[in-house]
Enzyme design. Structure first.
Site, PDB file in Angstrom:
ATOM      1  N   GLY A 137      37.919   9.148  43.273  1.00  0.00           N
ATOM      2  CA  GLY A 137      37.950   8.235  44.409  1.00  0.00           C
ATOM      3  C   GLY A 137      37.618   6.832  43.962  1.00  0.00           C
ATOM      4  O   GLY A 137      37.773   6.487  42.794  1.00  0.00           O
ATOM      5  N   CYS A 138      37.157   6.012  44.910  1.00  0.00           N
ATOM      6  CA  CYS A 138      36.956   4.600  44.626  1.00  0.00           C
ATOM      7  C   CYS A 138      35.544   4.376  44.128  1.00  0.00           C
ATOM      8  O   CYS A 138      34.765   3.666  44.752  1.00  0.00           O
ATOM      9  CB  CYS A 138      37.265   3.779  45.858  1.00  0.00           C
ATOM     10  N   VAL A 139      35.187   5.047  43.045  1.00  0.00           N
ATOM     11  CA  VAL A 139      33.829   4.949  42.516  1.00  0.00           C
ATOM     12  C   VAL A 139      33.868   4.586  41.028  1.00  0.00           C
ATOM     13  O   VAL A 139      34.868   4.741  40.389  1.00  0.00           O
ATOM     14  CB  VAL A 139      33.066   6.268  42.690  1.00  0.00           C
ATOM     15  N   ALA A 170      33.499   6.489  49.174  1.00  0.00           N
ATOM     16  CA  ALA A 170      32.695   5.799  48.165  1.00  0.00           C
ATOM     17  C   ALA A 170      31.455   5.171  48.805  1.00  0.00           C
ATOM     18  O   ALA A 170      30.433   5.013  48.155  1.00  0.00           O
ATOM     19  CB  ALA A 170      33.531   4.729  47.466  1.00  0.00           C
TER      20      ALA A 170
END
Lengths: 241, 510, 111
Positions: C109-111, B238
């Protein structure tokens, strides 16, 4: 009757000891493959011993969680410890000095134990969240402990039993010599309930007592970077590679 | 999804009344055949799921002491019952940690204990029916494995361990969660959670070099796949992609530049995150961690530094040495670990958190800052759950709390703490951790953020806080999404190294 | 599997409404998805969507938000090269919402 109780006691003790040892063996034999102490955690073994001691003696985590549960729970457990130790006088001759010393405290601890238990039960009955998570066995366990305490207190303060004979009986039991147990209803009830507790112990939530010592979040040292921690089954994965 | 609204703040944070089944439902999207099979799980719910699930449970009970002890030890004291952010936000009693554990404990009792076999009603034991299984899927996907409950349990029972076991059982019978399993597939295939291929990564990094040059006039490099570099940086993907994450990546690069450190990223190991932990699967956890070992060996680096990512730091700090040998203290005959440990420089902690790296440089006076650059910010710090309760920084217990705060204070002048019942080891999860950071769980995520939002509001009102720093990619993404729903600006959240980046002095323009 | 109907043709989508087969994408589909997202497509929207498609063709992934803002800034002027501008166009987040309309897979993901 004396014989019946003797058999009952021998059986209960057997179930208690074997059941508990078996359980402890399982805990000890089950690997903890990963380092999972709840941090911040001690970085040394000495620190872990201290953390565990604070946990077991003062219920440190519970203290952080909820003062009501902590005070009632701690009162009950501390009282139970005193009461249990006081009962050693029925199994030792001559009575050890320190057991004799705690005798008066042990008696009043019976009362505080009852208070603690009632406090815990009130919480279980009247706090919505706790009532929601309670099973019938949770209530029965409290009832059992309360009945043991009350029957004991009644013998202490209301209807005395022949404690000299009771002591003789138990000393006898310890030497496989069955003597006469006073046929006193309260006493019978008290002893019946205690044998029940012994039998139930290794199969119930009372396993929290040995369990806490095996809890990886509390008993692991926080040193994963300094020392490689590897369980047997995890190590096998490497050799297969 | 437009109808998702924030729950009202509690007037005084009292324990909420129960709303049974408030969060009953089907749970997040179930993983498809394709997603499951790509990572070795059955495509969909197998026919003999009941027997398979019980067998798997037995296997896990024999492999994990935590699970074994935690199934037995709970006395239903209720210490944990009001500690979970999802319970506080949803009021669903099954989101009380103890009740969540009991979803599994009731089945454990039925199949693995004598009283449960003889008197199921008495001890609350249940058969594993399809309804129970669906309940598992729903509620074990409402736990972010943040470990807050484990702080308060008198026996240290960690619901995260139970949730991980439950998800492992569900995956083993083909009932996995789409979000986590799809991501794990991408790591194996492409090297990171995003599915960012090498060329895209390189293009992004080149763009960053241009940007930093434009902004500062300095040539700060973002090297990738450089053999012989001293430091290998492993950071959540990210950081290459999302806002505000990328600003912290720029911060790391500036710190490496200013300290003259030779460093590199790796296109093979371009992910710090490890969702194998979220699904409780040791094989996946290990396989993902091994990518980093492989990259470290191939590039010949001396140090491994980990970027701002909460669960990744737990995995790196607590598990990497076990899984992949990244660490110290392997036995003489441990050839697997020694192979890597001989290569690493043990004057430094392996792995090192980027905050440890930066703080060390600050303490050595190797970095200089213009604090005024952060004067527009009144800053507070949100402790990320996995860092707080599953790891450490520095030499002393609690270093994971002090070091990030020390860095903030070194690079900025205005720092305010939030309420102490909600920081450090008692911090609340952001509401999106543990594999729940997916749009299909947005309602849960918004509700789970409630306790953090309440205390943030306090410091906003009292001290005018306008920036909440954190060191986790999930926290950053979650807050960016849910804070506007609570009426905050999404740009209020950012990384610690974003603040470092603002203030760091890189020297004269060339 | 879910699907959407546009101009009498059925298009397969995933649970969240992202197009499964991105080769099937066309302007009508984009307009349709935009409508379900309550996004009124304008020329400015199309600038972004077209850039996303081009970038994806080259890199097999959507661009990072920063790459996107920079490209838009270069094309349409610096005042538009920021994430506020993009959030203005795609309120649910330029990453996910714009990708969905552009027929690209959702960033995970971490978005």
């Amino acid at each position: 009757m004396s014989m019946l109780f003797a058999i009952l006691f021998y059986l209960a003790t057997l179930v208690f000891v074997v059941g508990l040892l078996q359980r402890i063996r399982t805990y000890a034999a089950t690997p903890a493959p990963l380092k999972i102490p709840t941090t911040p955690a001690p970085t040394t073994t000495g620190g872990v011993v201290l953390r565990m001691t604070r946990e077991v003696v003062f219920f440190e985590s519970l203290f952080k969680a909820n003062l009501w549960t902590w005070s009632m729970g701690w009162l009950f457990h501390a009282s139970l410890a005193l009461v249990t130790l006081r009962h050693l006088r029925y199994f030792t001759e001559p009575v050890w000095g320190w057991v004799a010393f705690i005798q008066p405290f042990g008696i009043y601890a019976g009362i505080t134990m009852l208070l603690g238990l009632c406090g815990l039960w009130v919480r279980r009955l009247f706090v919505e969240r706790i009532r929601y998570i309670s099973t019938p066995s949770d209530h029965l366990m409290l009832l059992l402990l309360i009945a043991i305490t009350v029957s004991g207190l009644l013998m202490q303060f209301v209807a005395h039993t022949d404690v000299v004979a009771v002591k003789g009986y138990f000393i006898g039991l310890m030497h496989l010599d069955i003597r006469v147990l006073p046929s006193d209803l309260l006493l019978m009830l008290h002893l019946m309930l205690v044998t029940t507790l012994l039998v139930v112990f290794p199969f119930s939530k009372l396993l929290h007592a040995p369990g806490v010592f095996f809890s990886p979040t509390r008993n692991q040292t926080d040193n994963p970077r300094e020392k490689r921690h590897l369980s047997a089954w995890a190590a096998k994965l490497e050799s297969e590679k | 999804m437009a109808d998702i609204t924030a729950p009202a703040y509690r007037i005084i944070p009292i324990v909420p009344a129960l709303k049974p089944d408030a969060m009953a439902g089907k749970g997040p999207f179930v993983a498809s055949d394709k997603i499951n099979e790509a990572i070795g799980f059955p495509g969909q719910l197998v026919e003999d799921w009941h027997d398979k699930a019980i067998a798997k449970m037995g296997e896990l009970l024999s492999k994990y002491r935590s699970l074994k002890v935690y199934m037995d030890a709970c006395v239903h004291c209720g210490a944990c019952s009001d500690k979970c952010h999802y319970f506080i936000g949803t009021q669903d009693p099954k989101n009380m940690p103890v009740a969540r554990q009991d979803l599994m404990r009731s089945v454990y009792r039925r199949y693995f204990t004598l009283p449960g076999k003889l008197f199921p009603k008495l001890v609350g034991a249940r058969d594993l029916t399809r309804e129970v299984l669906d309940e598992w899927y729903n509620y074990f996907n409402q736990c972010s494995e943040c470990r807050r409950c484990s702080v308060f349990c008198p026996y240290g029972i960690d619901t995260a361990e139970v949730t991980m076991a439950a998800r492992e059982i569900l995956d083993s019978i083909g009932y996995g969660q789409k979000y986590s399993n799809e991501i794990i597939g991408k790591v194996h295939k492409i090297g990171n959670n995003l599915g960012l291929p090498g060329p895209a990564l390189i293009d992004t990094l080149e763009g960053l070099e241009e940007d930093v040059k434009e902004a500062t006039g300095i040539d700060v490099r973002f090297p990738i796949d450089v053999k012989g570099a001293e430091v290998l940086l492993i950071t959540p993907s990210a950081d290459f992609f999302a806002e505000p994450h990328i600003d912290s990546l720029i911060g790391y690069a500036k710190v490496f530049h200013a300290t003259g450190t030779s460093w590199t990223l790796s296109s093979m190991a371009s992910e710090a995150g490890n969702f194998g932990m979220f699904i409780g699967n040791y094989d996946q956890l290990r396989k993902i961690a091994l990518r980093i070992r492989e990259a470290a060996l191939e590039l010949g680096v001396k140090r491994i530094v980990v970027g701002e990512c909460g669960h990744a730091w737990r995995v790196a700090y607590s598990f990497w040495n076990t899984l992949s040998g990244v660490g110290d203290g392997a036995g003489e005959v441990d050839r697997f670990a020694q192979m890597l440990q001989k290569q690493l420089d043990h004057r430094y902690k392996q792995p090192t958190h980027i905050c440890e790296f930066t703080w060390d440089a600050i303490e050595r006076n190797a970095l200089t800052f213009d604090k005024a650059k952060n004067d527009k910010h009144i800053i507070t710090f949100h402790d990320s759950c996995n860092v707080a309760r599953g790891s450490r920084m520095g030499d002393l217990p609690g270093g994971q709390f002090e070091i990030p705060r020390n860095i903030i204070k070194a690079v900025a002048s205005n720092f305010v703490e939030m309420s102490p019942e909600t920081t450090r080891e008692q911090t609340f999860c952001c509401g999106g951790g543990g594999g729940l950071l997916t749009d299909d769980l947005l309602d849960l995520r918004v509700k789970g953020a409630l306790p953090r939002m309440e205390v943030l509001q306090q410091v906003v009102d009292e001290h005018g806080v306008n920036f909440m720093a954190t060191i986790c990619a999930i926290c950053k993404a979650q807050f960016t999404k849910v804070m506007p729903i609570y009426g905050f600006d999404r740009r209020m959240v950012g990384g610690v190294h974003q603040l470092v980046s603002n203030a760091i002095i890189l020297g004269e323009e060339k | 599997m879910a699907s959407i109907e546009v101009g009498g043709k059925s298009y397969e989508t995933d649970e969240e409404g992202y197009l499964v087969n991105l080769a099937e994408w066309n302007a009508d589909v984009a307009n349709y998805i935009a409508k379900t997202e309550s996004v009124e497509m304008t020329d400015q929207h199309w600038e972004v969507i077209n850039f996303l498609r081009e970038y994806f063709d080259e890199y097999q992934i959507a661009p990072a938000v920063r790459v996107l803002t920079k490209a838009i800034g270069k094309k349409l002027g610096a005042e538009k090269g920021n994430s506020e501008y993009l959030y203005g166009l795609f309120p649910y987040g330029p990453g996910k919402q714009a990708c969905k309309i552009a027929g690209l897979p959702k960033p995970t993901g971490c978005v």
